[in-house]
Design a protein around this motif. Sequence first.
Motif, PDB file in Angstrom:
ATOM      1  N   ALA A 225       0.806  -1.151  -0.061  1.00 45.39           N
ATOM      2  CA  ALA A 225       0.063  -0.160   0.106  1.00 45.39           C
ATOM      3  C   ALA A 225       0.815   1.187   0.083  1.00 45.39           C
ATOM      4  CB  ALA A 225      -0.979   0.097   1.327  1.00 45.39           C
ATOM      5  N   HIS A 226       1.993   1.106   0.600  1.00 46.21           N
ATOM      6  CA  HIS A 226       2.786   2.495   0.675  1.00 46.21           C
ATOM      7  C   HIS A 226       3.686   2.392  -0.735  1.00 46.21           C
ATOM      8  CE1 HIS A 226       2.313   3.274   4.859  1.00 46.21           C
ATOM      9  NE2 HIS A 226       2.330   1.844   5.060  1.00 46.21           N
ATOM     10  N   ASP A 227       4.147   1.319  -1.367  1.00 45.36           N
ATOM     11  CA  ASP A 227       5.184   1.565  -2.391  1.00 45.36           C
ATOM     12  C   ASP A 227       4.940   0.111  -3.344  1.00 45.36           C
ATOM     13  OD1 ASP A 227       7.171   1.761  -4.630  1.00 45.36           O
ATOM     14  OD2 ASP A 227       8.488   3.134  -3.249  1.00 45.36           O
ATOM     15  N   PRO A 228       4.036   0.004  -4.017  1.00 40.50           N
ATOM     16  CA  PRO A 228       3.954  -1.216  -4.975  1.00 40.50           C
ATOM     17  C   PRO A 228       5.026  -1.835  -5.439  1.00 40.50           C
ATOM     18  CG  PRO A 228       2.458   0.432  -5.977  1.00 40.50           C
ATOM     19  CD  PRO A 228       2.945   1.089  -4.474  1.00 40.50           C
ATOM     20  N   ASP A 229       5.858  -0.648  -6.236  1.00 35.08           N
ATOM     21  CA  ASP A 229       6.867  -1.158  -7.129  1.00 35.08           C
ATOM     22  C   ASP A 229       8.083  -1.794  -6.357  1.00 35.08           C
ATOM     23  OD1 ASP A 229       5.861  -0.122  -9.305  1.00 35.08           O
ATOM     24  OD2 ASP A 229       6.380   1.696  -9.336  1.00 35.08           O
ATOM     25  N   VAL A 230       8.632  -1.043  -5.163  1.00 40.02           N
ATOM     26  CA  VAL A 230       9.550  -1.593  -4.465  1.00 40.02           C
ATOM     27  C   VAL A 230       9.213  -3.128  -3.699  1.00 40.02           C
ATOM     28  CG1 VAL A 230      11.001  -1.471  -2.242  1.00 40.02           C
ATOM     29  CG2 VAL A 230      10.480   0.478  -3.655  1.00 40.02           C
ATOM     30  N   VAL A 231       7.993  -3.088  -3.185  1.00 39.89           N
ATOM     31  CA  VAL A 231       7.439  -4.250  -2.758  1.00 39.89           C
ATOM     32  C   VAL A 231       7.322  -5.309  -3.871  1.00 39.89           C
ATOM     33  CG1 VAL A 231       5.474  -5.654  -1.728  1.00 39.89           C
ATOM     34  CG2 VAL A 231       5.962  -3.228  -0.958  1.00 39.89           C
ATOM     35  N   SER A 232       7.169  -5.135  -4.904  1.00 40.24           N
ATOM     36  CA  SER A 232       7.270  -6.043  -5.997  1.00 40.24           C
ATOM     37  C   SER A 232       8.474  -6.627  -6.251  1.00 40.24           C
ATOM     38  CB  SER A 232       6.824  -5.672  -7.588  1.00 40.24           C
ATOM     39  OG  SER A 232       6.970  -6.566  -8.527  1.00 40.24           O
ATOM     40  N   GLU A 233       9.641  -5.878  -6.246  1.00 31.75           N
ATOM     41  CA  GLU A 233      11.036  -6.244  -6.054  1.00 31.75           C
ATOM     42  C   GLU A 233      11.350  -7.323  -4.810  1.00 31.75           C
ATOM     43  OE1 GLU A 233      14.194  -3.497  -7.166  1.00 31.75           O
ATOM     44  OE2 GLU A 233      12.661  -2.085  -7.464  1.00 31.75           O
ATOM     45  N   VAL A 234      10.837  -7.014  -3.521  1.00 35.26           N
ATOM     46  CA  VAL A 234      11.173  -7.630  -2.556  1.00 35.26           C
ATOM     47  C   VAL A 234      10.331  -8.891  -2.541  1.00 35.26           C
ATOM     48  CG1 VAL A 234      10.530  -7.618  -0.038  1.00 35.26           C
ATOM     49  CG2 VAL A 234      11.452  -5.660  -0.987  1.00 35.26           C
ATOM     50  N   GLU A 235       9.227  -8.888  -3.099  1.00 37.67           N
ATOM     51  CA  GLU A 235       8.544 -10.265  -3.436  1.00 37.67           C
ATOM     52  C   GLU A 235       9.039 -11.259  -4.036  1.00 37.67           C
ATOM     53  OE1 GLU A 235       3.621 -11.011  -3.266  1.00 37.67           O
ATOM     54  OE2 GLU A 235       4.473  -9.418  -4.553  1.00 37.67           O
ATOM     55  N   SER A 236       9.900 -10.922  -5.342  1.00 39.27           N
ATOM     56  CA  SER A 236      10.767 -11.502  -6.195  1.00 39.27           C
ATOM     57  C   SER A 236      11.948 -12.312  -5.224  1.00 39.27           C
ATOM     58  CB  SER A 236      11.079 -10.723  -7.344  1.00 39.27           C
ATOM     59  OG  SER A 236      12.163  -9.783  -6.803  1.00 39.27           O
ATOM     60  N   ARG A 237      12.213 -11.546  -4.507  1.00 38.12           N
ATOM     61  CA  ARG A 237      13.542 -12.043  -3.342  1.00 38.12           C
ATOM     62  C   ARG A 237      12.949 -13.131  -2.375  1.00 38.12           C
ATOM     63  NH1 ARG A 237      18.459 -11.330  -5.732  1.00 38.12           N
ATOM     64  NH2 ARG A 237      18.898  -9.062  -6.257  1.00 38.12           N
ATOM     65  N   ILE A 238      11.823 -12.836  -2.082  1.00 38.14           N
ATOM     66  CA  ILE A 238      11.131 -13.613  -0.922  1.00 38.14           C
ATOM     67  C   ILE A 238      10.757 -14.930  -1.721  1.00 38.14           C
ATOM     68  CG2 ILE A 238       8.930 -14.081   0.527  1.00 38.14           C
ATOM     69  CD1 ILE A 238       8.745 -10.882   0.937  1.00 38.14           C
ATOM     70  N   TYR A 239      10.235 -15.000  -3.041  1.00 38.47           N
ATOM     71  CA  TYR A 239       9.945 -16.167  -3.661  1.00 38.47           C
ATOM     72  C   TYR A 239      10.956 -16.159  -4.704  1.00 38.47           C
ATOM     73  CZ  TYR A 239       5.350 -15.487  -1.388  1.00 38.47           C
ATOM     74  OH  TYR A 239       4.327 -15.301  -0.488  1.00 38.47           O
ATOM     75  N   ASP A 240      12.265 -16.605  -4.201  1.00 31.71           N
ATOM     76  CA  ASP A 240      13.506 -16.696  -5.077  1.00 31.71           C
ATOM     77  C   ASP A 240      13.324 -18.228  -5.332  1.00 31.71           C
ATOM     78  OD1 ASP A 240      15.538 -15.860  -6.334  1.00 31.71           O
ATOM     79  OD2 ASP A 240      16.932 -15.640  -4.670  1.00 31.71           O
ATOM     80  N   PHE A 241      13.964 -18.374  -6.529  1.00 28.92           N
ATOM     81  CA  PHE A 241      13.953 -19.864  -7.247  1.00 28.92           C
ATOM     82  C   PHE A 241      14.692 -20.838  -6.138  1.00 28.92           C
ATOM     83  CE2 PHE A 241      15.654 -23.178 -10.231  1.00 28.92           C
ATOM     84  CZ  PHE A 241      14.390 -23.556 -10.613  1.00 28.92           C
ATOM     85  N   PRO A 242      15.693 -20.673  -5.274  1.00 29.32           N
ATOM     86  CA  PRO A 242      16.153 -21.566  -4.604  1.00 29.32           C
ATOM     87  C   PRO A 242      15.382 -22.048  -3.470  1.00 29.32           C
ATOM     88  CG  PRO A 242      17.779 -19.715  -4.764  1.00 29.32           C
ATOM     89  CD  PRO A 242      16.754 -19.303  -5.540  1.00 29.32           C
ATOM     90  N   ILE A 243      14.258 -21.335  -3.057  1.00 26.19           N
ATOM     91  CA  ILE A 243      13.369 -21.767  -1.956  1.00 26.19           C
ATOM     92  C   ILE A 243      12.707 -23.262  -2.357  1.00 26.19           C
ATOM     93  CG2 ILE A 243      12.915 -19.273  -1.101  1.00 26.19           C
ATOM     94  CD1 ILE A 243      10.136 -20.028  -2.318  1.00 26.19           C
TER      95      ILE A 243
END
Length: 336
Positions: A225-243
Amino acid sequence: MAGMQSPAVVLSSIERAAITLLSMGEEAAAAVLRCLSREELLDVTLVMARMSGVKLDAVQHTLSGFFDAFREQSGVRGASRQFLQRSLDMALGSVVAKNVLSHIYGDVIGPKLARLQWAQPRWLAECLAREHVRMQAMFLSLLPPEQASQVLHALPADSRDLVLLQIAKLKEIDYELLHDLEAVVDACIENLGKQGTAVEGVRQAADIINRLPGDRARVVELLRAHDPDVVSEVESRIYDFPILAYQNDATVAAILDRVPFEQWGIALKGADPKIRDALARAMPSRQVQAFDDILRRTPATPLSRIEEARNDIMAQLREMSAEGEIALQLLAEDVV
């Protein structure tokens, strides 16, 4: 007592260097600091930061010694590379001249590589990924061993053995190749400022969120809700391929039902072998051989295509997780 001289100023070499740097202005000091190794830079900047109340005679004594040394060394300006090459060619012949120049300019690359000691290993590996294996080997051979091993580990798994073999075969670096290597180093330095806080800040935020107890998805939505663009980048790291390597068999089986084998053949290029092992454990035994055959038959693939396949798989995982089809484990320590 009147008439007595003040005691001689006794300063360490690092204190003299700090005083000289503080006296020459920010731009000139920055140019000098760029030539220092990581350890030298840390030592001198620590002294500079702590320095206060330096007496005038200490400054005068230090700068006087500096300019005396400068006058001794600065009678003739250094020759350009082109001047040296022409002169040595005439004096020694082209073959010997190349060997001499390789030695000279090998020493020139050293300070430049020292500036890359601050770079993240994964970022350096990404810079090298599109270079020829021999160029990668030359680059790594000139890094400190600890940093070189970290960068090597960040390179695609299927090329590491070849890079190590090339390093082992190195005896000297030819002048022409040295010139090409310097261009690679310069390109890395030019882009060094772009790899700092943005990339690592995103990774750090993702790692923090991964370790939060409770409903992590709700935290992500509040941040969006504060910054969707940055959170989109963070999400891509949270759901990173190595998991994928952390998932239980039931979750992996559900993922396998959604993603075709051919896509895994591309996505697993250069990936951690633990991911392939996690996938194989969740398959019926009759499918494992077919899966391995597809992995072996998949040809060399551009990095962009590999990343595209991985991103597509992770997008499907996020969708399955959001719909409650699977419960993803985000960290290895979450698995008991």
